[in-house]
Design an enzyme around this catalytic site. Structure first.
Site, short mmCIF file in Angstrom:
data_model
loop_
_atom_site.label_atom_id
_atom_site.label_comp_id
_atom_site.label_asym_id
_atom_site.label_seq_id
_atom_site.Cartn_x
_atom_site.Cartn_y
_atom_site.Cartn_z
N CYS A 191 3.49 -0.33 -3.09
CA CYS A 191 2.77 0.77 -2.44
C CYS A 191 3.74 1.69 -1.71
O CYS A 191 4.56 1.24 -0.91
CB CYS A 191 1.75 0.21 -1.46
SG CYS A 191 0.84 1.49 -0.59
N GLU B 206 -2.26 11.51 5.30
CA GLU B 206 -2.84 12.17 4.14
C GLU B 206 -4.24 11.64 3.87
O GLU B 206 -4.53 10.47 4.10
CB GLU B 206 -1.94 11.95 2.92
CG GLU B 206 -0.61 12.68 3.10
CD GLU B 206 0.39 12.44 1.97
OE1 GLU B 206 1.22 13.33 1.76
OE2 GLU B 206 0.35 11.38 1.32
N CYS C 264 2.20 2.16 7.66
CA CYS C 264 1.52 0.88 7.48
C CYS C 264 2.46 -0.24 7.88
O CYS C 264 3.67 -0.17 7.63
CB CYS C 264 1.09 0.70 6.03
SG CYS C 264 0.00 -0.71 5.75
N CYS D 104 3.56 -4.17 1.21
CA CYS D 104 3.22 -4.39 -0.21
C CYS D 104 4.27 -3.69 -1.07
O CYS D 104 4.55 -2.52 -0.89
CB CYS D 104 1.83 -3.84 -0.51
SG CYS D 104 0.56 -4.61 0.51
N CYS E 161 -4.00 6.22 -5.52
CA CYS E 161 -3.84 5.00 -4.73
C CYS E 161 -2.36 4.62 -4.63
O CYS E 161 -1.67 4.55 -5.64
CB CYS E 161 -4.52 3.83 -5.42
SG CYS E 161 -6.24 3.70 -5.13
N CYS F 213 -11.07 9.72 0.49
CA CYS F 213 -10.20 8.56 0.72
C CYS F 213 -9.41 8.87 1.98
O CYS F 213 -8.65 9.83 2.02
CB CYS F 213 -9.29 8.39 -0.50
SG CYS F 213 -8.05 7.12 -0.26
#
Ligand code: SAH
Length: 346
Positions: free
Chosen positions: A121, A94, A114, A118, A339, A107
């Site tokens: 996230c 995305e 990933c 975290c 975010c 962005c």
């Protein structure tokens, strides 16, 4: 079986020129095709109207254009646009277009999923599938540039590597994509308008300083106390704050460029006096500014944004110590484009 065709965009301009020469054509043809592939972002050999039909057919026989496709697009009430981008192998990443009165920011993602974990996230729920190639990163930017022109009547002005993935764990490809984005043959953007955001891989931060990169560096800090940071960003156990700090000092010595710290304040996690003091002290190592980011809840409410009072305490303590601080409101929340919300939900 016929050999698999090569992705023509993996070739440098020199290699394209050599290809044409080796095939009895002029090297100059390579420049023309390169321009179609990059500054014009062409998806098909047929669009290359200034090269002959025979040449186009010859290209078709030898190469493919592994272009990404915008699979779906969502627009938020606040004007934010989120693209789900389909890669040539069917995987999706995305990217987001964030408009303000004066500029538009892209962005972009650097990895599919990933490898960091975290806790706050949404992308961390997707395991890392693979790194993006330079052209897949470039294409996300080119697609958003087109949307910026279409919806906001001006070219893209800024880029942040704050989408899916950890850019410093795909360093070489990120650098190549930025070379292309900043080159006159690509989008001709200034590196000063590009920010790479990282959870902090000290070795690579030092390498970036040695490589004399010209873009900006942002570090997702979220806590300046090892114990706290490790509990929310387990990766900190491998690269503790001391090493991070050393790499940032090295970065500043070499580049003389201020670092941005991104920092979310959560109730019950980093809302104590000692958390604020630790951040203020960390900020003294190198010239920096702090962006206090609004938290975007991702699920069961394990994490809660701290009270406005706590955030004000952070602001006044930082300002008292002459540290620049901004509060960043989130954009595109209604379409899961903010975010930490990028998780291929659609
Ligand atoms: N891996 C890189 C870039 C991707 S994250 C990095 O860590 O910087 C981009 C930014 O979004 C980071 O600052 C990250 O900490 C922040 N972020 C992640 N989840 C978030 C959430 N739920 N709410 C607000 N910001 C979040």
């Amino acid at each position: 079986m016929k050999p698999k065709k090569k992705d023509i965009r993996a070739l440098s301009k020199e290699q394209l020129r050599d290809f044409f020469e080796a095939n009895g054509d002029k090297a100059f043809r390579g420049n023309q095709v390169y321009e179609w592939l990059w500054s014009k972002s062409t998806h098909s050999f047929d669009d290359m109207t200034n090269v002959s039909k025979a040449t186009r057919e010859m290209l078709q026989e030898n190469f493919v254009i592994n272009h990404v496709e915008v699979d779906s697009m969502q627009r938020s009430k606040d004007g934010t646009v989120k693209n789900a981008v389909r890669l040539h192998d069917g995987l999706i990443v995305e990217s987001v277009l964030i408009p303000t009165d004066t500029r538009t920011t892209a962005c972009v993602s650097s990895q599919v999923g990933c490898s960091l974990d975290c806790k706050f996230c949404a992308t961390s729920r997707l395991k890392r599938m693979r790194n993006l190639n330079p052209d897949e990163i470039y294409d996300q930017v080119a697609a958003i540039n087109k949307e910026s022109l279409l919806y906001y009547n001006h070219k893209l002005s800024n880029i942040v590597f704050m989408g899916m993935g950890e850019p410093l764990m795909n360093y070489n490809n990120v650098i190549k994509s930025i070379e292309k984005i900043t080159s006159p043959e690509g989008l001709g953007m200034s590196p000063k308008r590009i920010t790479v955001s990282t959870s902090g891989v000290p070795k690579i931060i030092k390498k970036m300083a040695d490589d004399d990169v010209k873009f900006n560096l942002a570090v997702s800090l979220h806590s300046a106390i090892d114990e706290v940071r490790t509990s929310i960003m387990p990766f900190n156990a491998t690269f503790p704050l001391k090493e991070l700090k050393e790499s940032l000092v090295y970065w500043y010595e070499k580049t003389q460029r201020r670092i941005t710290y991104e920092y979310i304040v959560w109730g019950g996690i980093n809302d104590r006096k000692e958390d604020i003091e630790a951040l203020v002290n960390f900020c003294k190592y190198v010239p920096c500014k702090v962006n206090l980011i609004e938290y975007n809840p991702i699920d069961d409410g394990e994490f809660q944004q701290a009270s406005p009072q706590t955030i004000n305490n952070y602001i006044s303590n930082l300002e008292m110590n002459d540290i620049i601080v901004n509060v960043r409101r989130s954009r595109g929340k209604d379409i899961d484009a903010a975010c930490g919300q990028l998780a291929n939900k659609s």
